[in-house]
Enzyme design. Structure first.
Site, PDB file in Angstrom:
ATOM      1  N   SER A 282      62.683  -9.105  68.289  1.00 10.62           N
ATOM      2  CA  SER A 282      61.888  -8.728  67.124  1.00 10.62           C
ATOM      3  C   SER A 282      60.881  -7.627  67.367  1.00 10.62           C
ATOM      4  CB  SER A 282      61.161  -9.955  66.593  1.00 10.62           C
ATOM      5  OG  SER A 282      60.064 -10.230  67.424  1.00 10.62           O
TER       6      SER A 282
ATOM      7  N   HIS B 177      64.783 -14.603  64.430  1.00 14.50           N
ATOM      8  CA  HIS B 177      64.615 -13.409  63.591  1.00 14.50           C
ATOM      9  C   HIS B 177      65.896 -13.033  62.866  1.00 14.50           C
ATOM     10  CE1 HIS B 177      60.502 -12.573  64.672  1.00 14.50           C
ATOM     11  NE2 HIS B 177      60.818 -13.021  65.872  1.00 14.50           N
TER      12      HIS B 177
ATOM     13  N   LYS C 211      59.820 -18.283  59.340  1.00 20.25           N
ATOM     14  CA  LYS C 211      59.910 -16.844  59.068  1.00 20.25           C
ATOM     15  C   LYS C 211      60.711 -16.620  57.789  1.00 20.25           C
ATOM     16  CE  LYS C 211      58.447 -15.878  63.712  1.00 20.25           C
ATOM     17  NZ  LYS C 211      58.748 -15.732  65.122  1.00 20.25           N
TER      18      LYS C 211
HETATM   19  C1  LIG Z   1      58.173 -16.596  66.308  1.00 20.45           C
HETATM   20  C2  LIG Z   1      59.220 -16.857  67.360  1.00 20.45           C
HETATM   21  C3  LIG Z   1      59.473 -18.135  67.834  1.00 20.45           C
HETATM   22  C4  LIG Z   1      58.605 -19.300  67.464  1.00 20.45           C
HETATM   23  O1  LIG Z   1      58.887 -19.744  66.195  1.00 20.45           O
HETATM   24  P1  LIG Z   1      57.697 -20.441  65.363  1.00 20.45           P
HETATM   25  O2  LIG Z   1      58.395 -21.226  64.339  1.00 20.45           O
HETATM   26  O3  LIG Z   1      56.856 -19.321  64.832  1.00 20.45           O
HETATM   27  O4  LIG Z   1      56.927 -21.269  66.344  1.00 20.45           O
HETATM   28  C5  LIG Z   1      60.534 -18.351  68.695  1.00 20.45           C
HETATM   29  N1  LIG Z   1      61.308 -17.331  69.100  1.00 20.45           N
HETATM   30  C6  LIG Z   1      61.085 -16.072  68.693  1.00 20.45           C
HETATM   31  C7  LIG Z   1      61.970 -14.987  69.172  1.00 20.45           C
HETATM   32  C8  LIG Z   1      60.026 -15.789  67.837  1.00 20.45           C
HETATM   33  O5  LIG Z   1      59.758 -14.545  67.469  1.00 20.45           O
END
Ligand SMILES: *Cc1c(COP(=O)(O)O)cnc(C)c1O
Length: 407
Positions: free
Chosen positions: A189, A217, A248
């Site tokens: 990301s 992502h 997300k």
């Molecule tokens: C944001 C993110 C996470 C964590 O997910 P959350 O639900 O925000 O704790 C895990 N892996 C990646 C690649 C991320 O960008």
């Protein structure tokens, strides 16, 4: 020991490097994503457009999602009342897990309090379940995967980012009969590049390794039903464990893994980070299930999302703004210096009502500080006109490097 001085020193070190973090205090406008009100330190307010949300599709404002949450609150109240083991499993948790298993074409799924916890808990636990396990981990894997692998305290090898030759040389060198797992992401990301999932799976099969993919992502955004890049690339059935977030593109909160029934059941029984924490509220599970279900049927959102990202990238390039070569929905712009990055972000917010957080070390390596834009289907052409004009002026004003050949 002067404890206070030690904390102060830790803060000033970050400040001197220009990466002291200030969070923008925002109130979003329901139903009007990506518009928000910024509440300044003096209490005054300003309208802003959010350009850095990971609520990539605006699902946090989708009436279908909000209605499901309201209904659940009205039906069963607020909190879940405990850990899943004690009394925190509800009909809503089970329904969401069924929805997620269906999304990924797997037998089962397990929800955790966040994607971070899902990664940390699962990877740590796999070392317990598979004694002698060796994990092969992409060097740019998310901090939560690194934490899980470190906490598992087993053997691990880090391979150069997306370098499958390097991965293969490490697999070849490992004992043939040791249990192995390849841990990687689909969309990375910060740069917006995408792993070669098919080739990674082929290596896993050749060396009898399991695959663990973080599609945080990508879920909701890629594939015919939003299961991620593995679905888009037609390789989903060959992935052993997929990990995703509900926080997300699904616009809610929580994380999960999906896989075959035995893998999921074993993690459920062994993972500390699952067992010993209160489960998420039923209304959150209801909203997440509604969001996942809705996105399965709304490819037009995904198409529009990709179009918006490509349009913004092209428009930045046209005026020489140095966009990193992303092949996904993420539009990273290189600044290359923490202080400049913060300054540009501050001016964008104060003078132009454009909210984009600076991305600094340790999220990205020093010298690659950047602004990371995440245009959604709801970012209009007019919003882009305004943004590109502001960036063009600022690049001159702050004397930041442009792409070669553009004055
Ligand atoms: C944001 C993110 C996470 C964590 O997910 P959350 O639900 O925000 O704790 C895990 N892996 C990646 C690649 C991320 O960008």
């Amino acid at each position: 020991m002067d404890y206070n001085a030690a904390f102060e020193a830790a803060i000033s070190q970050v400040r001197e490097e220009g990466r002291y973090r200030v969070f923008a205090n925002l109130k979003r406008h329901r139903g009007q994503f990506p518009c928000a009100t910024w509440i300044k330190d003096d209490g005054s307010e300003q309208d802003v457009t959010v350009w850095c949300s990971n609520d990539y599709l605006g699902q946090g404002q989708n009436p279908v999602v909000l209605d499901a949450m309201h209904e659940a609150i009205d039906a069963v109240g607020s909190g879940s009342g405990g850990t899943r083991n004690i009394s925190g499993t509800t009909w809503y948790h089970n329904a969401l897990e069924a929805e997620l298993a269906d999304l990924h074409g797997k037998e089962a799924a397990l929800v955790f309090t966040s994607g971070y916890v899902a990664n940390e808990a699962t990877l740590t636990t796999l070392y317990k379940i598979l004694p002698g396990l060796i994990i092969f981990s992409d060097e740019l894997n998310h901090a939560s995967m690194i934490a899980g692998i470190r906490n598992g305290r087993g053997d691990r090898h880090v391979y150069r980012h997306n370098d499958l030759d390097h991965l293969e040389s490490l697999l070849r060198a490992a004992p043939a009969n040791a249990p192995k797992l390849i841990a990687f992401e689909s969309v990375y990301s910060m740069d917006g590049d995408i792993a070669d999932i098919r080739a990674t799976v082929a290596l896993a099969k050749k060396y009898n390794a399991l695959t663990y993919i973080d599609e945080v992502h990508a879920v909701g955004m890629y594939g015919a039903r939003g299961a991620g890049v593995a679905e888009r690339d037609g390789i989903m059935g060959d992935i052993d464990i997929v990990e995703g977030t509900l926080g997300k593109a699904f616009g809610m909160m929580g994380g999960y893994i999906a896989g075959n029934a035995n893998i999921i059941d074993a993690v459920r029984l062994w993972a500390s980070g699952f067992i010993f924490t209160t489960s998420l509220p039923p209304a959150v599970m209801a909203g997440a299930a509604a969001s996942v279900r809705w996105l399965k049927d709304h490819n037009e959102k995904r198409d529009k999302h990709q179009e918006r990202a490509k349009t913004l990238m092209a428009r930045f390039k046209a005026v020489g703004i140095p966009v990193l070569p992303s092949v996904s929905h993420i539009v990273p712009v290189l600044v290359g210096n923490a202080k400049h990055c913060k300054m540009i972000s501050d001016i964008l917010l104060n003078d132009y009502g454009v909210y984009v957080q600076p991305i600094n070390y340790p999220t990205v390596p020093k010298g690659t500080e950047r602004l990371r834009f995440t245009p959604s289907p709801d970012h209009t052409d007019e919003m882009m006109d305004h943004l590109v004009e502001a960036m063009d002026k600022l690049w001159t004003h702050c004397n930041v490097a442009r792409l070669p050949g553009v004055a």
